[in-house]
Design a protein around this motif. Sequence first.
Motif, PDB file in Angstrom:
ATOM      1  N   VAL A 136       0.840  -1.194   0.000  1.00 33.78           N
ATOM      2  CA  VAL A 136       0.000   0.000   0.000  1.00 33.78           C
ATOM      3  C   VAL A 136       0.879   1.250   0.000  1.00 33.78           C
ATOM      4  CG1 VAL A 136      -1.873   1.227   1.141  1.00 33.78           C
ATOM      5  CG2 VAL A 136      -1.736  -1.269   1.313  1.00 33.78           C
ATOM      6  N   HIS A 137       0.730   2.063  -1.068  1.00 36.89           N
ATOM      7  CA  HIS A 137       1.552   3.265  -1.206  1.00 36.89           C
ATOM      8  C   HIS A 137       0.903   4.515  -0.621  1.00 36.89           C
ATOM      9  CE1 HIS A 137       5.075   2.002  -3.551  1.00 36.89           C
ATOM     10  NE2 HIS A 137       4.277   1.083  -4.072  1.00 36.89           N
ATOM     11  N   ARG A 138      -0.425   4.671  -0.798  1.00 38.50           N
ATOM     12  CA  ARG A 138      -1.021   5.920  -0.324  1.00 38.50           C
ATOM     13  C   ARG A 138      -2.540   5.841  -0.253  1.00 38.50           C
ATOM     14  NH1 ARG A 138      -3.444   9.080  -4.352  1.00 38.50           N
ATOM     15  NH2 ARG A 138      -2.780   8.722  -6.502  1.00 38.50           N
ATOM     16  N   ASN A 139      -3.090   6.857   0.377  1.00 33.35           N
ATOM     17  CA  ASN A 139      -4.528   7.098   0.407  1.00 33.35           C
ATOM     18  C   ASN A 139      -4.984   7.453  -1.011  1.00 33.35           C
ATOM     19  OD1 ASN A 139      -7.104   8.072   0.859  1.00 33.35           O
ATOM     20  ND2 ASN A 139      -6.519   9.627   2.349  1.00 33.35           N
ATOM     21  N   CYS A 140      -6.002   6.776  -1.514  1.00 32.03           N
ATOM     22  CA  CYS A 140      -6.514   7.048  -2.869  1.00 32.03           C
ATOM     23  C   CYS A 140      -7.730   7.969  -2.738  1.00 32.03           C
ATOM     24  CB  CYS A 140      -6.884   5.742  -3.556  1.00 32.03           C
ATOM     25  SG  CYS A 140      -7.237   5.913  -5.317  1.00 32.03           S
ATOM     26  N   VAL A 141      -7.470   9.247  -2.517  1.00 30.51           N
ATOM     27  CA  VAL A 141      -8.551  10.192  -2.250  1.00 30.51           C
ATOM     28  C   VAL A 141      -9.456  10.350  -3.477  1.00 30.51           C
ATOM     29  CG1 VAL A 141      -7.256  11.469  -0.517  1.00 30.51           C
ATOM     30  CG2 VAL A 141      -7.100  12.159  -2.908  1.00 30.51           C
ATOM     31  N   PRO A 142     -10.741  10.615  -3.258  1.00 33.61           N
ATOM     32  CA  PRO A 142     -11.665  10.797  -4.382  1.00 33.61           C
ATOM     33  C   PRO A 142     -11.396  12.106  -5.123  1.00 33.61           C
ATOM     34  CG  PRO A 142     -12.772  11.291  -2.325  1.00 33.61           C
ATOM     35  CD  PRO A 142     -11.416  10.758  -1.956  1.00 33.61           C
ATOM     36  N   CYS A 143     -11.937  12.228  -6.320  1.00 35.13           N
ATOM     37  CA  CYS A 143     -11.684  13.413  -7.142  1.00 35.13           C
ATOM     38  C   CYS A 143     -12.988  14.006  -7.682  1.00 35.13           C
ATOM     39  CB  CYS A 143     -10.753  13.078  -8.305  1.00 35.13           C
ATOM     40  SG  CYS A 143     -11.379  11.789  -9.403  1.00 35.13           S
ATOM     41  N   MET A 144     -12.906  15.254  -8.119  1.00 38.53           N
ATOM     42  CA  MET A 144     -14.070  15.928  -8.685  1.00 38.53           C
ATOM     43  C   MET A 144     -14.525  15.247  -9.969  1.00 38.53           C
ATOM     44  SD  MET A 144     -16.428  18.114  -8.485  1.00 38.53           S
ATOM     45  CE  MET A 144     -15.897  19.005  -7.020  1.00 38.53           C
ATOM     46  N   TYR A 145     -13.584  14.653 -10.702  1.00 32.57           N
ATOM     47  CA  TYR A 145     -13.936  13.912 -11.917  1.00 32.57           C
ATOM     48  C   TYR A 145     -14.975  12.835 -11.600  1.00 32.57           C
ATOM     49  CZ  TYR A 145     -13.386  10.304 -15.527  1.00 32.57           C
ATOM     50  OH  TYR A 145     -13.620   9.358 -16.488  1.00 32.57           O
ATOM     51  N   ASN A 146     -14.739  12.053 -10.537  1.00 31.43           N
ATOM     52  CA  ASN A 146     -15.659  10.977 -10.191  1.00 31.43           C
ATOM     53  C   ASN A 146     -16.988  11.525  -9.672  1.00 31.43           C
ATOM     54  OD1 ASN A 146     -16.281   8.510  -7.834  1.00 31.43           O
ATOM     55  ND2 ASN A 146     -15.974   7.992  -9.991  1.00 31.43           N
ATOM     56  N   GLU A 147     -16.930  12.636  -8.950  1.00 26.18           N
ATOM     57  CA  GLU A 147     -18.176  13.258  -8.487  1.00 26.18           C
ATOM     58  C   GLU A 147     -19.043  13.693  -9.662  1.00 26.18           C
ATOM     59  OE1 GLU A 147     -19.371  17.426  -6.294  1.00 26.18           O
ATOM     60  OE2 GLU A 147     -18.052  16.065  -5.187  1.00 26.18           O
ATOM     61  N   LYS A 148     -18.421  14.332 -10.645  1.00 30.32           N
ATOM     62  CA  LYS A 148     -19.169  14.783 -11.813  1.00 30.32           C
ATOM     63  C   LYS A 148     -19.676  13.593 -12.625  1.00 30.32           C
ATOM     64  CE  LYS A 148     -19.231  18.586 -13.366  1.00 30.32           C
ATOM     65  NZ  LYS A 148     -20.283  19.639 -13.339  1.00 30.32           N
ATOM     66  N   GLU A 149     -18.856  12.563 -12.746  1.00 27.69           N
ATOM     67  CA  GLU A 149     -19.253  11.386 -13.514  1.00 27.69           C
ATOM     68  C   GLU A 149     -20.475  10.713 -12.881  1.00 27.69           C
ATOM     69  OE1 GLU A 149     -16.784   7.845 -15.586  1.00 27.69           O
ATOM     70  OE2 GLU A 149     -16.629   7.919 -13.402  1.00 27.69           O
ATOM     71  N   ASN A 150     -20.517  10.675 -11.558  1.00 27.97           N
ATOM     72  CA  ASN A 150     -21.654  10.070 -10.864  1.00 27.97           C
ATOM     73  C   ASN A 150     -22.852  11.003 -10.773  1.00 27.97           C
ATOM     74  OD1 ASN A 150     -21.221   7.254  -9.558  1.00 27.97           O
ATOM     75  ND2 ASN A 150     -19.253   8.292  -9.277  1.00 27.97           N
ATOM     76  N   GLY A 151     -22.627  12.302 -10.999  1.00 27.36           N
ATOM     77  CA  GLY A 151     -23.719  13.259 -10.881  1.00 27.36           C
ATOM     78  C   GLY A 151     -24.240  13.377  -9.464  1.00 27.36           C
ATOM     79  N   VAL A 152     -23.315  13.292  -8.481  1.00 24.80           N
ATOM     80  CA  VAL A 152     -23.688  13.342  -7.064  1.00 24.80           C
ATOM     81  C   VAL A 152     -22.921  14.480  -6.393  1.00 24.80           C
ATOM     82  CG1 VAL A 152     -23.784  12.080  -4.869  1.00 24.80           C
ATOM     83  CG2 VAL A 152     -24.106  10.851  -7.032  1.00 24.80           C
ATOM     84  N   PRO A 153     -23.491  15.684  -6.332  1.00 22.60           N
ATOM     85  CA  PRO A 153     -22.806  16.802  -5.672  1.00 22.60           C
ATOM     86  C   PRO A 153     -22.486  16.467  -4.216  1.00 22.60           C
ATOM     87  CG  PRO A 153     -24.695  17.573  -6.941  1.00 22.60           C
ATOM     88  CD  PRO A 153     -24.788  16.075  -6.920  1.00 22.60           C
ATOM     89  N   GLY A 154     -21.266  16.794  -3.804  1.00 23.27           N
ATOM     90  CA  GLY A 154     -20.846  16.534  -2.431  1.00 23.27           C
ATOM     91  C   GLY A 154     -20.177  15.191  -2.230  1.00 23.27           C
ATOM     92  N   LEU A 155     -20.105  14.370  -3.289  1.00 20.76           N
ATOM     93  CA  LEU A 155     -19.521  13.032  -3.159  1.00 20.76           C
ATOM     94  C   LEU A 155     -18.053  13.091  -2.736  1.00 20.76           C
ATOM     95  CD1 LEU A 155     -20.011   9.983  -5.463  1.00 20.76           C
ATOM     96  CD2 LEU A 155     -17.703  10.741  -4.962  1.00 20.76           C
ATOM     97  N   MET A 156     -17.271  13.956  -3.363  1.00 21.85           N
ATOM     98  CA  MET A 156     -15.842  14.020  -3.074  1.00 21.85           C
ATOM     99  C   MET A 156     -15.587  14.390  -1.616  1.00 21.85           C
ATOM    100  SD  MET A 156     -12.810  16.187  -4.972  1.00 21.85           S
ATOM    101  CE  MET A 156     -13.426  17.799  -4.502  1.00 21.85           C
ATOM    102  N   GLU A 157     -16.296  15.396  -1.125  1.00 17.90           N
ATOM    103  CA  GLU A 157     -16.112  15.829   0.256  1.00 17.90           C
ATOM    104  C   GLU A 157     -16.572  14.744   1.231  1.00 17.90           C
ATOM    105  OE1 GLU A 157     -14.964  18.977   2.999  1.00 17.90           O
ATOM    106  OE2 GLU A 157     -14.697  18.786   0.838  1.00 17.90           O
TER     107      GLU A 157
END
Length: 294
Positions: A131-152
Amino acid sequence: DATPRTAGSSCARDHARTGGDMAVVESLWTTPYAGSHMESVHKIEAVAGQGIVNDRYSISQGTYSVLPEPGRQLTIISADSVEAAFAAHHLKVESLGTLRRNVVVRGVSAETLLEAVGSEIQVGKTCRVFVHRNCVPCMYNEKENGVPGLMEALWDCGGVSCEIVADGTVHTGDELRLLIGSSGGRVPVHSKKESFFIRPSLRTAAMVRDDISDKAAAYARLRTTDAEGVRRAAESYARVGLVFWPHSDQARDAHGGRAGSAAAAAAALARGPALLSCLIALGIALLAWHFLAD
């Protein structure tokens, strides 16, 4: 811990450690191309030093392949913690596969997975990953899912990025065991600065400017050494209405060009320093929103 986390993480509060150091593979997800839908599979073939057979990062076809890291070979995420975070924030997605992680596990929390940074995890009978690092979420995935607030909401629950260090076939239903303290002499390797792991809503303007500057420098370097990778990342982000590379033609088009920016700044100056400060703050916020990347 080589991967900083926000104090009082929502995942840590909402879902305590579960299942000791054991967990079960609930689902497996791969896709051969950047930006294409993740496909649910019953098994994966993990190849040491390369990745998952037929997955985009094993063949350098991922959105972020242009910024290579050994930890892009396989990603793991906790279903328990994601579901707890979604419930706390009243959010939902079609399936956990839309979060674009390869291995979805149940019976261990996101907090526990993060404790494995710098250690190995055994997945199935023979596959081992570092395990190298935390794989934090991104705005790209939030927009792709169409779920505002997903990244936060998922900031501390995005899973971990791993390097495959021992081959193996992994099936749904296989056990996953955290080997905390076992590293095989390896240390976490990635190009991310400490500010990358800070929750976006807590970043300072200086952090945002620094991130944009680093991305611009990478673009200047990579557009000649990996033009295909630069194009692939830009197209993936453009597909959901975002800009990946600052100071590129795509970024200038998206933000109205230099002339528009200059005119806005001149108008702000004419109206006084207070308005200019507000304009700068708004601009930094918009740039941060556009350029946050996994």
